[in-house]
Design a protein around this motif. Structure first.
Motif, PDB file in Angstrom:
ATOM      1  N   UNK A   9      10.222  -3.816 -21.439  1.00 57.60           N
ATOM      2  CA  UNK A   9      11.671  -3.898 -21.598  1.00 57.60           C
ATOM      3  C   UNK A   9      12.398  -3.494 -20.322  1.00 57.60           C
ATOM      4  N   UNK A  10      11.830  -2.512 -19.619  1.00 53.61           N
ATOM      5  CA  UNK A  10      12.456  -1.963 -18.412  1.00 53.61           C
ATOM      6  C   UNK A  10      11.563  -2.242 -17.211  1.00 53.61           C
ATOM      7  N   UNK A  11      12.109  -2.895 -16.198  1.00 52.07           N
ATOM      8  CA  UNK A  11      11.371  -3.144 -14.957  1.00 52.07           C
ATOM      9  C   UNK A  11      12.087  -2.419 -13.830  1.00 52.07           C
ATOM     10  N   UNK A  12      11.364  -1.531 -13.159  1.00 53.95           N
ATOM     11  CA  UNK A  12      11.920  -0.768 -12.034  1.00 53.95           C
ATOM     12  C   UNK A  12      11.308  -1.286 -10.732  1.00 53.95           C
ATOM     13  N   UNK A  13      12.157  -1.646  -9.793  1.00 54.01           N
ATOM     14  CA  UNK A  13      11.713  -2.135  -8.495  1.00 54.01           C
ATOM     15  C   UNK A  13      11.958  -1.075  -7.429  1.00 54.01           C
ATOM     16  N   UNK A  14      10.977  -0.884  -6.569  1.00 53.67           N
ATOM     17  CA  UNK A  14      11.251  -0.238  -5.288  1.00 53.67           C
ATOM     18  C   UNK A  14      12.143  -1.178  -4.485  1.00 53.67           C
ATOM     19  N   UNK A  15      12.809  -0.650  -3.458  1.00 52.22           N
ATOM     20  CA  UNK A  15      13.708  -1.494  -2.668  1.00 52.22           C
ATOM     21  C   UNK A  15      13.072  -1.949  -1.359  1.00 52.22           C
ATOM     22  N   UNK A  16      12.938  -1.023  -0.406  1.00 45.05           N
ATOM     23  CA  UNK A  16      12.454  -1.392   0.927  1.00 45.05           C
ATOM     24  C   UNK A  16      10.990  -1.818   0.882  1.00 45.05           C
ATOM     25  N   UNK A  17      10.725  -3.009   1.397  1.00 43.71           N
ATOM     26  CA  UNK A  17       9.368  -3.531   1.444  1.00 43.71           C
ATOM     27  C   UNK A  17       8.931  -4.226   0.175  1.00 43.71           C
ATOM     28  N   UNK A  18       9.745  -4.144  -0.884  1.00 43.44           N
ATOM     29  CA  UNK A  18       9.430  -4.810  -2.150  1.00 43.44           C
ATOM     30  C   UNK A  18      10.426  -5.932  -2.426  1.00 43.44           C
ATOM     31  N   UNK A  19      11.703  -5.615  -2.389  1.00 45.43           N
ATOM     32  CA  UNK A  19      12.757  -6.626  -2.523  1.00 45.43           C
ATOM     33  C   UNK A  19      13.412  -6.933  -1.180  1.00 45.43           C
ATOM     34  N   UNK A  20      13.472  -5.931  -0.327  1.00 47.12           N
ATOM     35  CA  UNK A  20      14.219  -6.020   0.931  1.00 47.12           C
ATOM     36  C   UNK A  20      13.250  -5.977   2.097  1.00 47.12           C
ATOM     37  N   UNK A  21      13.365  -6.914   3.012  1.00 44.96           N
ATOM     38  CA  UNK A  21      12.416  -7.083   4.118  1.00 44.96           C
ATOM     39  C   UNK A  21      12.764  -6.124   5.256  1.00 44.96           C
ATOM     40  N   UNK A  22      12.490  -4.837   5.051  1.00 45.62           N
ATOM     41  CA  UNK A  22      12.975  -3.817   5.982  1.00 45.62           C
ATOM     42  C   UNK A  22      11.887  -2.940   6.576  1.00 45.62           C
ATOM     43  N   UNK A  23      10.615  -3.228   6.285  1.00 45.78           N
ATOM     44  CA  UNK A  23       9.545  -2.335   6.719  1.00 45.78           C
ATOM     45  C   UNK A  23       9.526  -2.148   8.232  1.00 45.78           C
ATOM     46  N   UNK A 168       7.341  -1.615  -9.933  1.00 44.39           N
ATOM     47  CA  UNK A 168       6.852  -2.548  -8.919  1.00 44.39           C
ATOM     48  C   UNK A 168       7.170  -1.990  -7.539  1.00 44.39           C
ATOM     49  N   UNK A 169       6.148  -1.887  -6.676  1.00 39.62           N
ATOM     50  CA  UNK A 169       6.399  -1.341  -5.353  1.00 39.62           C
ATOM     51  C   UNK A 169       5.336  -1.723  -4.341  1.00 39.62           C
ATOM     52  N   UNK A 170       5.632  -1.390  -3.090  1.00 37.87           N
ATOM     53  CA  UNK A 170       4.758  -1.779  -1.980  1.00 37.87           C
ATOM     54  C   UNK A 170       3.958  -0.609  -1.407  1.00 37.87           C
ATOM     55  N   UNK A 171       4.078   0.585  -2.013  1.00 38.26           N
ATOM     56  CA  UNK A 171       3.374   1.744  -1.461  1.00 38.26           C
ATOM     57  C   UNK A 171       2.608   2.493  -2.544  1.00 38.26           C
ATOM     58  N   UNK A 172       1.663   3.297  -2.099  1.00 39.60           N
ATOM     59  CA  UNK A 172       0.947   4.167  -3.035  1.00 39.60           C
ATOM     60  C   UNK A 172       1.899   5.166  -3.675  1.00 39.60           C
ATOM     61  N   UNK A 173       2.980   5.527  -2.995  1.00 38.49           N
ATOM     62  CA  UNK A 173       3.954   6.453  -3.586  1.00 38.49           C
ATOM     63  C   UNK A 173       4.569   5.853  -4.852  1.00 38.49           C
ATOM     64  N   UNK A 174       4.861   4.546  -4.806  1.00 40.50           N
ATOM     65  CA  UNK A 174       5.422   3.858  -5.976  1.00 40.50           C
ATOM     66  C   UNK A 174       4.419   3.835  -7.130  1.00 40.50           C
ATOM     67  N   UNK A 175       3.179   3.462  -6.814  1.00 39.98           N
ATOM     68  CA  UNK A 175       2.171   3.319  -7.854  1.00 39.98           C
ATOM     69  C   UNK A 175       1.777   4.679  -8.427  1.00 39.98           C
ATOM     70  N   UNK A 176       1.735   5.703  -7.564  1.00 36.56           N
ATOM     71  CA  UNK A 176       1.421   7.046  -8.056  1.00 36.56           C
ATOM     72  C   UNK A 176       2.546   7.579  -8.932  1.00 36.56           C
ATOM     73  N   UNK A 177       3.799   7.283  -8.568  1.00 38.82           N
ATOM     74  CA  UNK A 177       4.920   7.695  -9.402  1.00 38.82           C
ATOM     75  C   UNK A 177       4.793   7.070 -10.789  1.00 38.82           C
ATOM     76  N   UNK A 178       4.444   5.785 -10.836  1.00 39.74           N
ATOM     77  CA  UNK A 178       4.269   5.123 -12.130  1.00 39.74           C
ATOM     78  C   UNK A 178       3.176   5.798 -12.942  1.00 39.74           C
ATOM     79  N   UNK A 179       2.053   6.081 -12.298  1.00 41.17           N
ATOM     80  CA  UNK A 179       0.955   6.745 -13.005  1.00 41.17           C
ATOM     81  C   UNK A 179       1.391   8.120 -13.507  1.00 41.17           C
ATOM     82  N   UNK A 180       2.136   8.846 -12.680  1.00 34.54           N
ATOM     83  CA  UNK A 180       2.599  10.178 -13.064  1.00 34.54           C
ATOM     84  C   UNK A 180       3.558  10.123 -14.251  1.00 34.54           C
ATOM     85  N   UNK A 181       4.269   9.009 -14.368  1.00 36.91           N
ATOM     86  CA  UNK A 181       5.231   8.844 -15.468  1.00 36.91           C
ATOM     87  C   UNK A 181       4.607   8.200 -16.702  1.00 36.91           C
TER      88      UNK A 181
END
Length: 221
Positions: A9-23, A168-181
């Motif tokens: 129901x809820x999709x959370x996107x990281x911003x930089x490097x996932x939606x925005x080409x800013x890396x 949804x994200x481009x870093x381990x920080x994003x994926x670890x946050x999801x796992x932690x939640x």
């Protein structure tokens, strides 16, 4: 009993490097800021690793030789370099159609980012993004990644349980946050971190392009 047509129901996107080409811009801004305060220039790998973290912990990690008393100046110089060229970059190709399709299926779309509130609001003010996102959290108003508080707050705001939430994200920080939640995750390979670091965090999918991500979300989300 009726079955719900969506898995999430809820999709959370990281911003930089996932939606925005800013890396690349973020990497250059970190490197130049560290040089400005007299530190040793971080490697591209060291600078890209911290993308997604809250700003000051990210800069401190990327520049371990810079003394703490220089952190305010370090942050100021980073913002200077980033803001000077942020308008030279844009959303990845295909992001807007993907978000429009998800919106049409009535997912709640949110952003969970290491950016500041001011920085996120600046980019979300663009006409093309008006009304797309239902909510957002930034690192300066809650805990930074990989702490799960961003996702906990978004889930509470929309009344969605962890098993109905996707990060949804481009870093381990994003994926670890999801796992932690307690949430599922999807990684994207076109951002800051190498995908060989993702597998231990068990994302449902690793997308290699926005088109790949779009297809997976329509088929599985």
């Amino acid at each position: 009993m009726t079955t719900r047509p969506r898995q999430f129901d809820l999709i959370a996107f990281d911003w930089d490097g996932t939606l925005f080409d800013s890396t690349a811009l973020i990497v250059r801004s970190i490197q130049q800021a560290v040089l400005d305060v007299g530190g040793q220039k971080p490697t591209d790998a060291a600078a890209s690793y911290v993308i997604g973290m809250a700003l000051m912990p990210a800069l401190a990690h990327a520049a371990p030789d810079v003394p703490k008393e220089k952190y305010p100046l370090l942050g100021e110089r980073y913002r200077h370099h980033y803001l000077a060229t942020q308008h030279d970059i844009s959303l990845f190709d295909g992001v807007l159609p993907m978000l429009a399709d998800l919106k049409a299926r009535h997912h709640w779309l949110t952003v969970a980012t290491g950016k500041s509130r001011r920085g996120l609001d600046d980019v979300l003010a663009s006409r093309q993004l008006h009304g797309i996102f239902d909510g957002s959290r930034t690192a300066d108003e809650t805990a930074g990644k990989p702490h799960p508080r961003m996702l906990h707050e978004l889930m509470r705001e929309f009344g969605v349980e962890p098993e109905r939430t996707l990060m949804i994200g481009d870093t381990t920080h994003d994926l670890q946050m999801a796992a932690n939640a307690g949430c599922a995750s999807v990684g994207v390979s076109y951002g800051a971190h190498a995908t060989d670091e993702f597998h231990a965090l068990r994302p449902l999918h690793i997308a290699h392009s926005t088109a790949d991500l779009h297809r997976w979300l329509i088929d599985h989300a």
